[in-house]
Scaffold this active site. Structure first.
Site, short mmCIF file in Angstrom:
data_model
loop_
_atom_site.label_atom_id
_atom_site.label_comp_id
_atom_site.label_asym_id
_atom_site.label_seq_id
_atom_site.Cartn_x
_atom_site.Cartn_y
_atom_site.Cartn_z
N LYS A 45 -6.03 -27.63 61.22
CA LYS A 45 -4.70 -27.32 60.68
C LYS A 45 -3.85 -28.60 60.74
O LYS A 45 -4.03 -29.41 61.65
CB LYS A 45 -4.07 -26.19 61.52
CG LYS A 45 -2.64 -25.86 61.15
CD LYS A 45 -2.52 -25.35 59.73
CE LYS A 45 -1.07 -25.31 59.25
NZ LYS A 45 -0.97 -25.08 57.79
N GLY A 72 4.25 -23.52 55.90
CA GLY A 72 5.23 -24.45 56.49
C GLY A 72 4.72 -25.14 57.73
O GLY A 72 5.48 -25.39 58.67
N CYS A 127 3.56 -33.24 52.13
CA CYS A 127 4.66 -32.58 52.85
C CYS A 127 5.99 -33.11 52.35
O CYS A 127 6.09 -34.27 51.96
CB CYS A 127 4.62 -32.85 54.33
SG CYS A 127 3.02 -33.15 54.97
N LYS A 163 -5.26 -37.40 51.78
CA LYS A 163 -5.38 -36.17 50.98
C LYS A 163 -4.29 -36.13 49.92
O LYS A 163 -3.10 -36.07 50.23
CB LYS A 163 -5.29 -34.95 51.90
CG LYS A 163 -5.50 -33.65 51.15
CD LYS A 163 -5.74 -32.51 52.11
CE LYS A 163 -5.89 -31.19 51.40
NZ LYS A 163 -6.10 -30.09 52.35
N THR A 191 -2.73 -28.05 47.43
CA THR A 191 -2.33 -26.92 46.58
C THR A 191 -1.39 -27.35 45.45
O THR A 191 -0.67 -28.34 45.57
CB THR A 191 -1.64 -25.84 47.43
OG1 THR A 191 -0.58 -26.47 48.15
CG2 THR A 191 -2.61 -25.18 48.38
C1 LIG Z 1 -2.84 -20.85 54.12
C2 LIG Z 1 -3.12 -22.29 53.79
C3 LIG Z 1 -2.68 -23.31 54.64
C4 LIG Z 1 -2.94 -24.64 54.35
N1 LIG Z 1 -2.53 -25.63 55.22
C5 LIG Z 1 -2.82 -26.93 54.96
C6 LIG Z 1 -2.48 -27.96 55.89
O1 LIG Z 1 -1.96 -27.71 56.98
N2 LIG Z 1 -2.76 -29.25 55.54
C7 LIG Z 1 -3.39 -29.57 54.36
O2 LIG Z 1 -3.64 -30.76 54.09
N3 LIG Z 1 -3.75 -28.61 53.48
C8 LIG Z 1 -3.48 -27.30 53.75
N4 LIG Z 1 -3.86 -26.32 52.86
C9 LIG Z 1 -4.56 -26.71 51.60
C10 LIG Z 1 -6.09 -26.56 51.72
O3 LIG Z 1 -6.60 -27.37 52.76
C11 LIG Z 1 -6.78 -26.92 50.38
O4 LIG Z 1 -6.45 -28.25 50.04
C12 LIG Z 1 -6.34 -26.03 49.22
O5 LIG Z 1 -6.13 -24.70 49.67
C13 LIG Z 1 -7.34 -26.02 48.05
O6 LIG Z 1 -8.60 -25.53 48.45
P1 LIG Z 1 -9.05 -23.97 48.26
O7 LIG Z 1 -8.75 -23.59 46.85
O8 LIG Z 1 -10.51 -23.95 48.60
O9 LIG Z 1 -8.23 -23.18 49.23
C14 LIG Z 1 -3.63 -24.98 53.15
C15 LIG Z 1 -4.07 -23.95 52.28
C16 LIG Z 1 -3.84 -22.62 52.59
C17 LIG Z 1 -4.32 -21.55 51.65
#
Ligand SMILES: Cc1cc2nc3c(=O)[nH]c(=O)nc-3n(C[C@H](O)[C@H](O)[C@H](O)COP(=O)(O)O)c2cc1C
Length: 302
Positions: A45, A72, A127, A163, A191
């Site tokens: 995380k 968040g 962020c 990233k 995202t």
């Molecule tokens: C609930 C949630 C929390 C996330 N928290 C982070 C985070 O703390 N840091 C980060 O770089 N990406 C975070 N992401 C993004 C994911 O690591 C990933 O880049 C993104 O969801 C795309 O991949 P997926 O379609 O397989 O979920 C989060 C995604 C989700 C759904």
């Protein structure tokens, strides 16, 4: 048996499958379901300097075949991670510490605390930058280069993966900026900014109004971005966005990724990652691929 091992930024991984940051905590809950030492690595995380309780709820919602979240950056802070989670997680597999700062200096400070203790740092530059009124660090190439260089300067021995945010004008330009700032690798996509509206209440579904879109529906856009970014740089790429099965992972490898991350699908199927690892092994055998690394960038364009 196909050889699934890969080398990412000089570090050997037993396979290219990594749960994505924010969808796997620090691995403890998933380890109750399966032995997480089968994974190539775990991306933690997002870690901030101080603990954060995150945004008000509702902060996660389904919408069609995607998910919106505005968690968040809820996390216990970097010191708690170092004290309570790191040695356990390292005893299981490679650790990618995902780092989030609210200022450029904070990114450097967190990296300095983690240097030499994890296998990789993954810099989450999507962020909001509180000092600049909510603009993300990852949008303008000059900002991407600056935050990358600050993090790199703080790291003596840990490879730095930056990233990238997909909410940019040119993914190639930000990929090149990360490389220019000294990144050892890049990962993408984070995202996409989105919104869902409850039409009965005429209100946004998320308390935060907008959130990040992830899950199966984003995959073609993510594959295109990995394809473009990997052609723009000479450093390894970690691909993600909507992966739900081994064939999806192969798409990202062919597009140019050395390893892949699986995010939202961990919520649908807690066994998603081990199933994808087994599926990759079967896929390679069925297609006469002896070493999975041979797939990276092996796309034949029309
Ligand atoms: C609930 C949630 C929390 C996330 N928290 C982070 C985070 O703390 N840091 C980060 O770089 N990406 C975070 N992401 C993004 C994911 O690591 C990933 O880049 C993104 O969801 C795309 O991949 P997926 O379609 O397989 O979920 C989060 C995604 C989700 C759904």
């Amino acid at each position: 048996m196909a050889d699934l091992s890969v080398t990412l930024c000089g570090v050997p991984l037993k396979n290219p499958v990594i749960p994505a940051s924010g969808t796997f905590g620090f691995g403890r809950e998933f380890n109750e379901i399966y032995d997480i030492s089968v994974l190539g690595a775990v991306a933690t995380k997002g870690l901030t300097l101080a603990p954060r309780s995150g945004n008000p709820v509702p902060r996660i919602a389904e919408s069609g075949n995607v998910v919106l979240n505005a968690v968040g950056l809820q996390n216990p802070g970097v010191e708690s991670f170092l004290k309570n989670d790191l040695s356990w997680l390292r005893s299981k597999t490679r650790v990618i510490a995902n780092v989030a700062g609210s200022t450029v200096e904070e990114y450097g400070e967190i990296c300095a605390r983690l240097d030499g203790k994890t296998d990789f740092i993954e810099l989450n530059i999507s962020c909001p930058n509180v000092k600049c009124g909510g603009m993300a660090f990852g949008v303008r190439p000059a900002d991407v280069e600056r935050v990358t260089r600050t993090a790199k300067d703080a790291l003596k021995s840990t490879p730095l993966i930056v990233k990238l945010s997909p909410n940019v004008e040119s993914i190639s330009a930000v990929a090149r900026a990360a490389e220019a700032g000294g990144a050892d690798g890049i990962s993408l996509v984070n995202t996409f900014t989105g919104m869902a509206i409850d039409v009965e209440r005429r209100r946004p579904v998320l308390a935060n109004n907008t959130g990040g879109v992830s899950g199966a529906g984003i995959k073609p856009i993510a594959v295109r971005m990995v394809y473009e970014a990997s052609r723009a740089v000479n450093i390894p790429v970690v691909g993600m966005g909507g992966i739900v099965c081994a064939e999806d992972a192969v798409e990202f490898l062919l597009a140019g990724a050395t390893a892949v991350q699986v995010g939202t699908h961990n919520f649908t199927d807690a066994l998603a990652c081990p199933k994808i690892i087994e599926g990759l092994s079967r896929w390679c055998e069925a297609h006469g691929v002896e070493k999975i690394g041979a797939l990276t960038g092996a796309l034949q364009c029309n």
